[in-house]
Design a protein around this motif. Structure first.
Motif, mmCIF file in Angstrom:
data_model
loop_
_atom_site.group_PDB
_atom_site.id
_atom_site.type_symbol
_atom_site.label_atom_id
_atom_site.label_comp_id
_atom_site.label_asym_id
_atom_site.label_seq_id
_atom_site.Cartn_x
_atom_site.Cartn_y
_atom_site.Cartn_z
ATOM 1 N N SER A 21 0.832 -1.193 0.000
ATOM 2 C CA SER A 21 0.000 0.000 0.000
ATOM 3 C C SER A 21 0.868 1.244 0.000
ATOM 4 N N GLY A 22 1.746 1.334 -0.984
ATOM 5 C CA GLY A 22 2.651 2.467 -1.067
ATOM 6 C C GLY A 22 1.884 3.758 -1.234
ATOM 7 N N LYS A 23 2.170 4.714 -0.351
ATOM 8 C CA LYS A 23 1.434 5.978 -0.420
ATOM 9 C C LYS A 23 2.146 6.936 -1.359
ATOM 10 N N ALA A 24 1.343 7.580 -2.181
ATOM 11 C CA ALA A 24 1.935 8.587 -3.060
ATOM 12 C C ALA A 24 2.213 9.832 -2.233
ATOM 13 N N PRO A 25 3.218 10.615 -2.622
ATOM 14 C CA PRO A 25 3.508 11.817 -1.855
ATOM 15 C C PRO A 25 2.411 12.857 -2.000
ATOM 16 N N GLY A 26 2.223 13.612 -0.948
ATOM 17 C CA GLY A 26 1.313 14.743 -0.991
ATOM 18 C C GLY A 26 -0.133 14.397 -1.206
ATOM 19 N N VAL A 27 -0.601 13.415 -0.486
ATOM 20 C CA VAL A 27 -1.998 13.044 -0.649
ATOM 21 C C VAL A 27 -2.833 13.744 0.415
ATOM 22 N N SER A 28 -3.924 14.331 -0.032
ATOM 23 C CA SER A 28 -4.801 15.025 0.899
ATOM 24 C C SER A 28 -5.605 14.010 1.696
ATOM 25 N N SER A 29 -5.838 14.298 2.973
ATOM 26 C CA SER A 29 -6.630 13.378 3.784
ATOM 27 C C SER A 29 -8.083 13.875 3.811
ATOM 28 N N GLY A 30 -8.757 13.720 2.681
ATOM 29 C CA GLY A 30 -10.158 14.122 2.582
ATOM 30 C C GLY A 30 -10.287 15.634 2.449
ATOM 31 N N SER A 31 -11.335 16.185 3.087
ATOM 32 C CA SER A 31 -11.564 17.616 2.946
ATOM 33 C C SER A 31 -10.818 18.430 4.006
ATOM 34 N N GLY A 32 -10.222 17.754 4.967
ATOM 35 C CA GLY A 32 -9.514 18.435 6.050
ATOM 36 C C GLY A 32 -8.142 18.906 5.620
ATOM 37 N N PRO A 33 -7.266 19.097 6.563
ATOM 38 C CA PRO A 33 -5.918 19.559 6.224
ATOM 39 C C PRO A 33 -5.160 18.537 5.385
ATOM 40 N N VAL A 34 -4.235 19.028 4.578
ATOM 41 C CA VAL A 34 -3.403 18.118 3.778
ATOM 42 C C VAL A 34 -2.262 17.591 4.656
ATOM 43 N N THR A 35 -1.754 16.444 4.276
ATOM 44 C CA THR A 35 -0.671 15.846 5.049
ATOM 45 C C THR A 35 0.615 15.891 4.241
ATOM 46 N N ILE A 36 1.630 16.460 4.849
ATOM 47 C CA ILE A 36 2.953 16.470 4.218
ATOM 48 C C ILE A 36 3.781 15.399 4.900
ATOM 49 N N ARG A 37 4.219 14.453 4.091
ATOM 50 C CA ARG A 37 5.079 13.380 4.634
ATOM 51 C C ARG A 37 6.527 13.835 4.517
ATOM 52 N N TRP A 38 7.281 13.592 5.582
ATOM 53 C CA TRP A 38 8.707 13.903 5.490
ATOM 54 C C TRP A 38 9.498 12.826 6.217
ATOM 55 N N SER A 39 10.738 12.648 5.843
ATOM 56 C CA SER A 39 11.510 11.564 6.457
ATOM 57 C C SER A 39 12.924 12.005 6.793
ATOM 58 N N THR A 40 13.441 11.364 7.807
ATOM 59 C CA THR A 40 14.816 11.589 8.226
ATOM 60 C C THR A 40 15.301 10.345 8.952
ATOM 61 N N TRP A 41 16.562 10.326 9.333
ATOM 62 C CA TRP A 41 17.102 9.213 10.110
ATOM 63 C C TRP A 41 17.299 9.714 11.543
ATOM 64 N N GLY A 42 17.564 8.795 12.432
ATOM 65 C CA GLY A 42 17.892 9.215 13.800
ATOM 66 C C GLY A 42 17.285 8.323 14.853
ATOM 67 N N SER A 43 17.894 8.405 16.028
ATOM 68 C CA SER A 43 17.404 7.613 17.154
ATOM 69 C C SER A 43 16.123 8.241 17.692
ATOM 70 N N ALA A 44 15.486 7.548 18.615
ATOM 71 C CA ALA A 44 14.254 8.070 19.221
ATOM 72 C C ALA A 44 14.522 9.434 19.858
ATOM 73 N N GLU A 45 15.709 9.577 20.457
ATOM 74 C CA GLU A 45 16.061 10.860 21.107
ATOM 75 C C GLU A 45 16.159 11.973 20.066
ATOM 76 N N ASP A 46 16.789 11.652 18.935
ATOM 77 C CA ASP A 46 16.928 12.654 17.865
ATOM 78 C C ASP A 46 15.553 13.077 17.350
ATOM 79 N N ILE A 47 14.708 12.078 17.166
ATOM 80 C CA ILE A 47 13.394 12.340 16.578
ATOM 81 C C ILE A 47 12.557 13.224 17.506
ATOM 82 N N LYS A 48 12.768 13.054 18.809
ATOM 83 C CA LYS A 48 12.006 13.833 19.800
ATOM 84 C C LYS A 48 12.260 15.334 19.633
ATOM 85 N N LEU A 49 13.461 15.676 19.135
ATOM 86 C CA LEU A 49 13.803 17.092 18.980
ATOM 87 C C LEU A 49 12.894 17.797 17.969
ATOM 88 N N TYR A 50 12.231 17.007 17.118
ATOM 89 C CA TYR A 50 11.375 17.622 16.103
ATOM 90 C C TYR A 50 9.953 17.873 16.605
#
Lengths: 426, 308
Positions: A21-50
């Protein structure tokens, strides 16, 4: 006929069901707000900084939701990103490491950003970032990735270890006086070794190796050619490193066991210098006497400052994103001064954007924290020629490790290294 | 006569729909499998074969490369090292792993209420390979910090090597972990094989004065040879395909002694973005595996006994 169609239908359904079920980039979630997918690497601690940034961003942009898709290991990140790009399921915005950016740029999968960055909706102009750290993210004047933060490679030194080895001069003071030379540095390493300690600990990566080459006044790449094995000064630097590794004046952090790694050795005053970035502060806070440590740039032959290596990663915009405006809004705010002030407040990185220097200087630690900024402002990210070939930096490091550990003799190792790079360059 | 002429077409008429319905049901139940086979096996395999003759970085244009990728791989010392490491792993895991499994299976076959032990030996098989690798990482860590080395030093004064860090020892360490993880499955297969051996033959031999060793050598082994053959073929193929445990246990990028052919395939494709070269390496592995399997099948004619 109907039955045949039914079977074909089932086949089709089964095929679809099995194909993921590969998601295409920039898909709107219905009539509500759009979802921007973004990715990075890092440990759980690193990710928490975001988290703080995401919270702040979503409050200011109720029409945009951010969905972070992290990968724990850096080594696994780019293979996944490549697979996603090939299958057109990559996130709208993604990090790219400085050793991989060149390939993605030349493959044409990233959105050129010059116009967008210079445009009215941009929160970060092209000139807000230091030229040297664009590295392979810039090609023919066009920007394809914005440095999201940096980590300049400096030499941390342990005042107590130096004192124990009978070294009375302070490297940072020597640097301020314009007397921080390669000869002095190597002499200090020899004294540390004579005192039963390691002189320096290096990670086996381009940051340390190329900083040493620069310190010797040598060149790594010249006119698109790899000259580190032929340039006399670069060769002298590599020879000094080889000799140092083999007589244990230098230790390779990669070869130390996890349980007695470089941070532990440094905290136990078993080494005089430890090459690293601002992230070392986190290690020192875990058990060190903070006052024992300070930083100095890599030395030069003359004592005058020379460009040092700066680890960088880039935020890039997927060329296939269906929501380029919203994705760019996220990108530009993420790398902007305000974005970096939020993100890096509790982290171990150095801002890549001008004007956010207080993150590094505010705490007053280490005493010469300004050195991080000096190295960043004049330093260089990995060479564009090198990052244009995927895996080349890793191959060079791997080969140099054979030389450091004596598995291959120096001269033979240099010949093989040149052959390896030439072969990869085609 | 009338009855006969009427009966014939009816019989034919009745038989046809039944056969057709069977066919449709067969197609219905087979469809998902066939679809999965096409999507996940036939298409990737065909694509990989085509890619092996191309230059492709995964993103840009594909270029015809002919046999260049194969020539480059076959002359690359890195690939040679990966083949040698793979062969070493097979040489260590297949005979030792199957030998140990056979011994345990024979012992369990003669033990009453051996269910507990069967479960015990089978547990590693149902454990995630990543969890297994992480556990062994703690056991085999170098210097005094690994459980094994610390124990050897403390109890026997032996200074053991850095199992996962030393290129000369790492393949032995990987072989130990592989043998441990696959032991249970091999034991179960051998046990199943042992239970098909007719008891009357063993009893007859015993009455003729044959001791246990002789019975094992002259009856058990020959009658178990089809099972041993099957396990050997599977074990060789598995060891040629070793990747996940090695990738978690030791990052082969840091230790060339752990680089196997599948790692080379992964590295070329997903780290160096050379998908043509990677596919060529994968095809060479396929051919190598086929050759070894063919040799095993050839040897089967002389060594495997199918008559009881």
């Amino acid at each position: 006929m109907n039955r045949a169609l039914a079977v074909l239908g089932i086949l089709a359904v089964a095929t679809t069901a099995c194909s993921g079920s590969g998601k295409a980039p920039g898909v709107s979630s219905g009539s509500g707000p759009v979802t921007i997918r973004w990715s990075t690497w890092g440990s759980a601690e690193d990710i928490k900084l975001y988290e703080k940034f995401t919270e702040d961003f979503e409050q200011r942009h109720p029409d945009i939701k951010l969905k972070l898709e992290p990968v724990a290991k850096y080594e696994d990140y780019h293979p996944k990103l490549l697979a996603q790009l090939t299958s057109k399921t990559a996130p709208d915005v993604f990090f790219v490491g400085d050793d991989n950016i060149g390939k993605f740029v030349s493959a044409g999968v990233l959105t050129p950003l010059n116009d967008k960055l210079a445009g009215p909706s941009s929160k970060s102009k092209p000139e807000d970032f230091f030229e040297g750290i664009y590295g392979g993210a810039k090609k023919d004047g066009q920007i394809y990735g914005v440095p999201n933060d940096t980590n300049p490679e400096v030499l941390w030194f342990d005042k107590k270890a130096l004192k124990d080895a009978g070294i009375t001069e302070d490297p940072a003071a020597l640097n301020e006086a314009g007397r921080w030379t390669m000869a002095t540095y190597l002499d200090m390493n020899a004294k540390l070794k004579a005192a039963g300690k390691a002189g320096s600990i290096f990670w086996n990566w381009y940051g340390s190796t190329y900083s040493m080459i620069n310190g010797f006044g040598g060149k790594v790449w010249d006119g698109g050619k790899f000259v580190a094995t032929t340039d006399p000064k670069a060769r002298a630097a590599l020879q000094a490193l080889t000799k140092g590794y083999q007589d244990k004046t230098f230790l390779s952090a990669d070869l130390l066991p996890d349980s007695n790694g470089p941070s532990t050795q440094f905290l136990k005053h078993k080494a005089g210098f430890y090459a690293g970035g601002r992230w070392v502060i986190d290690s020192l806070k875990k058990g060190g006497e903070l006052g024992d440590y300070d930083i100095v740039p890599f030395p030069s032959q003359t004592g005058r400052p020379m460009p040092g290596a700066v680890a960088a990663s880039y935020l890039a915009l997927n060329k296939d994103t269906k929501l380029p405006e919203q994705a760019f809004t996220f990108l530009t705010e993420f790398v902007s001064k305000e974005g970096q002030l939020i993100r890096l407040k509790d982290g171990g990185a150095v801002p890549s954007v001008k004007g956010a220097e207080q993150i590094v200087l505010a705490g007053g630690y280490p005493a010469h924290a300004q050195t991080f900024l000096d190295v960043r402002d004049t330093g260089f990210a990995n060479y564009p020629e090198e990052v244009a070939v995927p895996g080349l930096t890793a191959d060079i490091n791997e080969h140099l490790m054979k030389v450091w550990t004596g598995k291959v003799g120096f001269d033979e190792g240099m010949t093989q290294l040149q052959k390896l790079v030439d072969g990869k360059l085609g | 006569m009338t009855v006969l002429t009427r009966a014939r077409p009816r019989a034919v008429h009745q038989a046809r729909p039944v056969r057709n319905r069977d066919g449709w049901w067969a197609a219905f139940f087979l469809a998902p499998q066939v679809a999965a086979l096409l999507v996940f096996l036939a298409f990737p395999l065909g694509f990989a074969v085509v890619l092996a003759f191309m230059r492709w970085d995964g993103l840009g244009q594909k270029e015809w490369a002919g046999f260049d990728n194969f020539a480059a791989q076959l002359s690359d010392p890195e690939f040679g090292l990966a083949v040698w490491n793979t062969v070493k792993l097979a040489l260590l895991t297949v005979p030792f792993g199957l030998g140990l499994a056979l011994l345990i299976a024979v012992a369990l076959n003669n033990v009453k209420g051996g269910g507990f032990y069967r479960v015990l030996y089978f547990l590693p098989v149902v454990t995630s390979s990543v969890a297994v690798a992480l556990m062994w990482q703690i056991i085999l860590a170098g210097n005094d910090y690994g459980v094994l080395n610390a124990s050897l030093e403390r109890w026997f004064g032996i200074s053991a090597p850095d199992w996962l860090g030393d290129p000369g020892w790492v393949i032995v360490a990987i072989a130990v972990v592989t043998i441990w993880s696959s032991l249970g499955l091999n034991v179960v297969i051998f046990l199943a094989g042992l239970q098909t051996i007719p008891l009357q033959i063993v009893e007859a031999a015993r009455m003729d004065g044959a001791d246990s060793l002789r019975i094992f050598r002259s009856i058990t082994l020959p009658l178990l040879s089809p099972t041993i053959f099957f396990s050997t073929v599977v074990a060789v193929i598995s060891s040629f395909q070793a990747f996940d445990q090695i990738y978690v246990l030791v990052d082969p990028e840091d230790n060339e002694g752990a680089k196997t052919i599948v790692y080379q395939v992964y590295e070329l494709g997903f780290k160096d973005f050379q998908f043509g070269m990677s596919s060529a390496a994968a095809l060479i592995l396929l051919v190598l595996t086929l050759l070894v399997t063919l040799v095993q099948f050839a040897a089967q004619k002389r060594l495997v006994h199918y008559d009881s």
